[in-house]
Design an enzyme around this catalytic site. Sequence first.
Site, PDB file in Angstrom:
ATOM      1  N   HIS B  48       0.763  -1.129  -0.164  1.00  0.00           N
ATOM      2  CA  HIS B  48      -0.135   0.016   0.222  1.00  0.00           C
ATOM      3  C   HIS B  48       0.764   1.290   0.085  1.00  0.00           C
ATOM      4  O   HIS B  48       1.809   1.427   0.739  1.00  0.00           O
ATOM      5  CB  HIS B  48      -1.047  -0.111   1.030  1.00  0.00           C
ATOM      6  CG  HIS B  48      -2.118  -0.957   1.275  1.00  0.00           C
ATOM      7  ND1 HIS B  48      -3.238  -0.757   0.421  1.00  0.00           N
ATOM      8  CD2 HIS B  48      -2.305  -2.254   1.859  1.00  0.00           C
ATOM      9  CE1 HIS B  48      -4.160  -1.678   0.520  1.00  0.00           C
ATOM     10  NE2 HIS B  48      -3.508  -2.618   1.356  1.00  0.00           N
ATOM     11  N   SER B 339      -4.276  -5.028   8.126  1.00  0.00           N
ATOM     12  CA  SER B 339      -3.892  -4.259   6.895  1.00  0.00           C
ATOM     13  C   SER B 339      -3.455  -3.262   7.498  1.00  0.00           C
ATOM     14  O   SER B 339      -3.884  -2.453   8.334  1.00  0.00           O
ATOM     15  CB  SER B 339      -4.719  -4.558   6.030  1.00  0.00           C
ATOM     16  OG  SER B 339      -4.441  -3.694   4.680  1.00  0.00           O
ATOM     17  N   CYS B 406       0.136 -25.977 -16.949  1.00  0.00           N
ATOM     18  CA  CYS B 406      -0.517 -24.714 -16.912  1.00  0.00           C
ATOM     19  C   CYS B 406       0.663 -23.489 -16.476  1.00  0.00           C
ATOM     20  O   CYS B 406       0.601 -22.483 -17.302  1.00  0.00           O
ATOM     21  CB  CYS B 406      -1.596 -24.613 -15.819  1.00  0.00           C
ATOM     22  SG  CYS B 406      -2.978 -25.696 -16.090  1.00  0.00           S
ATOM     23  N   CYS B 444      -1.103 -32.424 -12.607  1.00  0.00           N
ATOM     24  CA  CYS B 444       0.506 -32.674 -11.910  1.00  0.00           C
ATOM     25  C   CYS B 444       0.433 -32.902 -10.762  1.00  0.00           C
ATOM     26  O   CYS B 444       1.503 -33.479 -10.284  1.00  0.00           O
ATOM     27  CB  CYS B 444       1.184 -31.408 -12.375  1.00  0.00           C
ATOM     28  SG  CYS B 444       0.665 -29.946 -11.422  1.00  0.00           S
TER      29      CYS B 444
HETATM   30  C1  LIG Z   1      -8.164 -10.120   3.888  1.00  0.00           C
HETATM   31  C2  LIG Z   1      -6.900  -9.451   4.127  1.00  0.00           C
HETATM   32  C3  LIG Z   1      -6.279  -8.687   3.342  1.00  0.00           C
HETATM   33  C4  LIG Z   1      -5.004  -7.897   3.567  1.00  0.00           C
HETATM   34  N1  LIG Z   1      -4.423  -7.179   2.650  1.00  0.00           N
HETATM   35  C5  LIG Z   1      -3.173  -6.496   2.716  1.00  0.00           C
HETATM   36  C6  LIG Z   1      -2.583  -5.816   1.600  1.00  0.00           C
HETATM   37  O1  LIG Z   1      -3.048  -5.792   0.659  1.00  0.00           O
HETATM   38  N2  LIG Z   1      -1.444  -5.320   2.065  1.00  0.00           N
HETATM   39  C7  LIG Z   1      -1.032  -5.364   3.097  1.00  0.00           C
HETATM   40  O2  LIG Z   1       0.019  -4.684   3.349  1.00  0.00           O
HETATM   41  N3  LIG Z   1      -1.517  -5.982   4.115  1.00  0.00           N
HETATM   42  C8  LIG Z   1      -2.668  -6.448   3.918  1.00  0.00           C
HETATM   43  N4  LIG Z   1      -3.418  -7.517   4.871  1.00  0.00           N
HETATM   44  C9  LIG Z   1      -2.516  -7.694   6.235  1.00  0.00           C
HETATM   45  C10 LIG Z   1      -1.297  -8.501   6.192  1.00  0.00           C
HETATM   46  O3  LIG Z   1      -1.848  -9.678   5.436  1.00  0.00           O
HETATM   47  C11 LIG Z   1      -1.109  -8.879   7.558  1.00  0.00           C
HETATM   48  O4  LIG Z   1      -0.931  -7.875   8.336  1.00  0.00           O
HETATM   49  C12 LIG Z   1       0.181 -10.073   7.487  1.00  0.00           C
HETATM   50  O5  LIG Z   1       0.195 -10.969   6.924  1.00  0.00           O
HETATM   51  C13 LIG Z   1       0.396 -10.513   9.145  1.00  0.00           C
HETATM   52  O6  LIG Z   1       1.457 -11.152   9.122  1.00  0.00           O
HETATM   53  P1  LIG Z   1       1.758 -12.009  10.485  1.00  0.00           P
HETATM   54  O7  LIG Z   1       3.259 -12.478  10.522  1.00  0.00           O
HETATM   55  O8  LIG Z   1       1.554 -11.194  11.718  1.00  0.00           O
HETATM   56  O9  LIG Z   1       0.691 -13.009  10.680  1.00  0.00           O
HETATM   57  P2  LIG Z   1       0.895 -14.336  10.006  1.00  0.00           P
HETATM   58  O10 LIG Z   1       1.022 -14.581   8.743  1.00  0.00           O
HETATM   59  O11 LIG Z   1      -0.486 -15.148  10.643  1.00  0.00           O
HETATM   60  O12 LIG Z   1       1.914 -15.280  10.974  1.00  0.00           O
HETATM   61  C14 LIG Z   1       1.690 -15.749  12.409  1.00  0.00           C
HETATM   62  C15 LIG Z   1       2.235 -17.066  12.356  1.00  0.00           C
HETATM   63  O13 LIG Z   1       2.204 -17.509  13.690  1.00  0.00           O
HETATM   64  C16 LIG Z   1       1.930 -18.814  13.801  1.00  0.00           C
HETATM   65  N5  LIG Z   1       1.641 -19.154  15.107  1.00  0.00           N
HETATM   66  C17 LIG Z   1       0.317 -18.854  15.766  1.00  0.00           C
HETATM   67  N6  LIG Z   1       0.279 -19.351  16.930  1.00  0.00           N
HETATM   68  C18 LIG Z   1       1.415 -20.126  17.076  1.00  0.00           C
HETATM   69  C19 LIG Z   1       2.030 -20.824  18.156  1.00  0.00           C
HETATM   70  N7  LIG Z   1       1.524 -20.944  19.269  1.00  0.00           N
HETATM   71  N8  LIG Z   1       3.483 -21.362  18.088  1.00  0.00           N
HETATM   72  C20 LIG Z   1       3.994 -21.155  16.855  1.00  0.00           C
HETATM   73  N9  LIG Z   1       3.674 -20.367  15.933  1.00  0.00           N
HETATM   74  C21 LIG Z   1       2.293 -19.876  16.161  1.00  0.00           C
HETATM   75  C22 LIG Z   1       0.973 -19.102  12.704  1.00  0.00           C
HETATM   76  O14 LIG Z   1       0.988 -20.403  12.388  1.00  0.00           O
HETATM   77  C23 LIG Z   1       1.376 -17.928  11.605  1.00  0.00           C
HETATM   78  O15 LIG Z   1       2.437 -18.611  10.686  1.00  0.00           O
HETATM   79  C24 LIG Z   1      -4.547  -8.266   4.727  1.00  0.00           C
HETATM   80  C25 LIG Z   1      -4.723  -9.203   5.667  1.00  0.00           C
HETATM   81  C26 LIG Z   1      -6.096  -9.705   5.172  1.00  0.00           C
HETATM   82  C27 LIG Z   1      -6.713 -11.023   6.185  1.00  0.00           C
END
Ligand SMILES: Cc1cc2nc3c(=O)[nH]c(=O)nc-3n(C[C@H](O)[C@H](O)[C@H](O)COP(=O)(O)OP(=O)(O)OC[C@H]3O[C@@H](n4cnc5c(N)ncnc54)[C@H](O)[C@@H]3O)c2cc1C
Lengths: 404, 479
Positions: B48, B339, B406, B444
């Site tokens: 963004h 987000s 694909c 595949c």
């Molecule tokens: C619908 C949607 C649209 C979005 N669009 C955008 C966008 O276009 N641009 C943008 O910048 N952001 C966007 N976002 C936001 C962005 O996707 C998130 O902010 C980001 O991916 C979050 O990353 P994270 O590492 O915090 O979470 P996650 O990717 O969920 O990582 C957390 C990890 O912790 C692990 N975990 C959880 N509990 C435990 C435990 N007890 N022990 C060990 N591991 C654990 C999980 O398995 C997971 O792999 C969007 C989000 C959504 C849902």
Amino acid sequence: MKVDVVVIGGGAAGMAAALKVSEQGARVVLVERDERVGGILNQCIHNGFGLHYFREELTGPEYAERFKKALEEKDIEVLTNTFVKALDVREKKLVVVSEDGIRILETKALVYAAGARERAFGSLMVPGDRPSGIFTAGVAQRFMNVENRLPGKRALILGSGDIGLIMARRLTLEGVEVVGVVERLPYPGGLLRNVIQCLEDFGIPLFLSSTVVEVRGRERLEEVVVAKVDENFQPIPGTEKVFEVDTLILSVGLIPQIELLEDLVEVNPTSKGIATSNLGQTSIEWIFAAGNCTAIYDLVDYVTYEGEMAGKYAALYAKGERFGPKVAVKAGENVMVVQPNWYDPSEELTLYVRTRKVIEKGRLVVGSFEKTFEELVPSEMLRVKIPRRHLNGLSEIVVEVKEE
Amino acid sequence: MRIAVIGAGVFGSLIARELSKYDVDVTLIEKNLDVGMGVTKANSAIVHAGYDDPPGTVRAKFCVLGNSMYEDLSKELDFEYKKIGSLVVAFDDREVKVLMKLLRQGEENKVEGLRILEREETLAMEPNLNPAVKMSLFAPSAGITEPWMVAIAAVENAMENGAKLILGEGVVGFEKRNGRIVKVVTTRNRYEVDLVINCAGLHADEIAKMAGAEHVDLYPRKGEYILLDKKLGGHVRHVVFPVPTETSKGILVLPTVDGGILLGPTAEDLPSVMKDRPLTTREGLSKVKENAKRLFPRLDLSYVVKTFSGLRPESPRRDFYIGRSKLVGNFINVMATRSPGLTAAPAVAKYVVEEIIQGEIGVSLTRRKDFNPFRKGIVHYASLSLERWQEEIRRDPRAGKIVCFCNEVTEKEVIEAIKRGARTLDGVKFRTRAMFGRCQGNFCMPRIMKILERELGTDMSSLTLKSENSWIVDGKVRE
Ligand SMILES: Cc1cc2nc3c(=O)[nH]c(=O)nc-3n(C[C@H](O)[C@H](O)[C@H](O)COP(=O)(O)OP(=O)(O)OC[C@H]3O[C@@H](n4cnc5c(N)ncnc54)[C@H](O)[C@@H]3O)c2cc1C
């Protein structure tokens, strides 16, 4: 490498085409991306192939084997595990890739016989989770026939075409519990014979006018929700039924694979496959096509006939013969699919027709040709030869089925 | 110094990589069988520009900063990133007013290059857009990426620089002494630590509670999507937003980095018990269609490849919750990563390491002289020139064997994905794009299972789609 004709695809259509080319004394090479020729036939280990062409009942692999043998006997060059990366329409060149490297094939004519692919689950937009355990019939067959593995323990089947019905029996025989077959139409999609032999004989219920409205399961599939649908195939709230299954098998249709030629040649608006004349010629005169990439055929025998036709005329084209002019063939009243797209008087017209709905008694009208049929159903394709005299002088051929 | 990072989403992964620049012992602990498969897997994939976040919020600050880091990051880590720009389109006077507000907000957030475009210019840039458009806000710095690849690439690079990755172990508790955490307890092991960084995405509140640290309550805000086939590629050129609503940026339409078109997301608040259930619904998907049609009326919605949904880790404060715990001195929260988390993550990673760990906590870290910032992605041979591809096949024939037709993925790429840690079908899919095309693996998938079976020296029946119990085939047909 320089040849007269390249055939793309080693399924029933491609094998027949390659044999015909070589019979005409032209040099042919067949390119197949899979590890062996045979295409979808390799997966269909049930009976029912070859009744027309060989006047015998064979399994898919047996049917394929006969053509494989013939290819070997004729010493036809077959490149397996070889992928067509690009096609240069102007230079008549193909770029093919394999473990042996990248090769350029220069040719005078091309037969495209890439077959069809199964409609994938993702495109159905079924709500719910995204667990494992949802397979197309083709994947399930590959697991069982090639890899010797079962896809699950308890299964539901979506789609009652012949493939879905045969899968129900096959899975049951292998010890998978099949809890039912779901069909959105008010009648089964496959042959009555198969409904009896594959479902009724095994006590497998058929749920008509129904569809899958939700899949559940965080990891592996756990539940499938089925509901009744209205005339527009919209689910009717309150009619939901939950099936506890770990496997959902899809047999919801085939889509002609036209990728390589897409945007280059004309597409048959009724079949969404590559448009061809009754000689197999496409809108680019040196390119021919046959088989399920032109329209989805009911029987492999038909595909073989069309493959042979395309092979013959591709070879003649490579030798310098030219054909035409062609007359357009169009779908009229009650006709959902008609193949071919053009009529070339060099050969008699063989029409393949699917009706739009169930017609108890219908009169097929093509030019001055008329013939009455009983019990026309969309799932069964008509194959009709139209003698030349009925088509003389027409500037357009409209294919219609009049209800009687 | 032993640092445990919990959660290998885009935040945990980039933080681990940032830490691997220093002489510390980094362990990244992830409960899934692969990295980037949580929130990071299913989102809009947009980098963004930063005009949407209210000035003064934490997310506004890090969004703009993060955006400015993506170009370099994508080069270092070799993931796809395309700065294609975004348009917010207004159809009436009320919506035009919102554009003006976004423009002011963006300028305050120091977003560069923002411009209001008249109808004609908008349509010239986006020819298939609904011609009823009145005006638009153009943000040239917005881009698109492959979010899971950001995480995968960051972890590969962190590991190359000495970080450890533990997969398939969920954190279930902590051992504390004198108010500090001394051990992280997982479903399988105990790890001695000096510092813990909580990046557990949707579950970060639970982790913080286990640690006795501050938290905000998280609940999932669901977004449903429809992915359209590459055949339609080119129909949409920018990230195109409607004007935002109170709850979200609205249902948008954008190209994906590999040429498909993505529609979505919806915004629906769910109770926290639904944190692991990204369900799609009939209503949600119809809403996506309707809204996409309003933006691009000629879009052919019959070319659906798949539908999916993602869950935003939302909190009542509607902002990121990032900082050192006051209750537990060696615990840092990176929470409520809604987000634009994907965009903000690189800047947050830097902030956590430089300003929280080194600044606030006062740990002195020494930079490693041998840190290698570069990671090479898996080569997609079919995208090379024919000459180079030919050379590669000569060197290794498997580079000439296409397994996914694909997306033209070769056996060599699949093997490389497995070498880099893919253990599941999704692991291969998200690294190579095999099974990601229009046939969705119907050709595949069994072939890729054979390769996995061979390379991992295991039996097909122990392979899974994504998690421990997502088995694919059962017993043998006959012995
Ligand atoms: C619908 C949607 C649209 C979005 N669009 C955008 C966008 O276009 N641009 C943008 O910048 N952001 C966007 N976002 C936001 C962005 O996707 C998130 O902010 C980001 O991916 C979050 O990353 P994270 O590492 O915090 O979470 P996650 O990717 O969920 O990582 C957390 C990890 O912790 C692990 N975990 C959880 N509990 C435990 C435990 N007890 N022990 C060990 N591991 C654990 C999980 O398995 C997971 O792999 C969007 C989000 C959504 C849902």
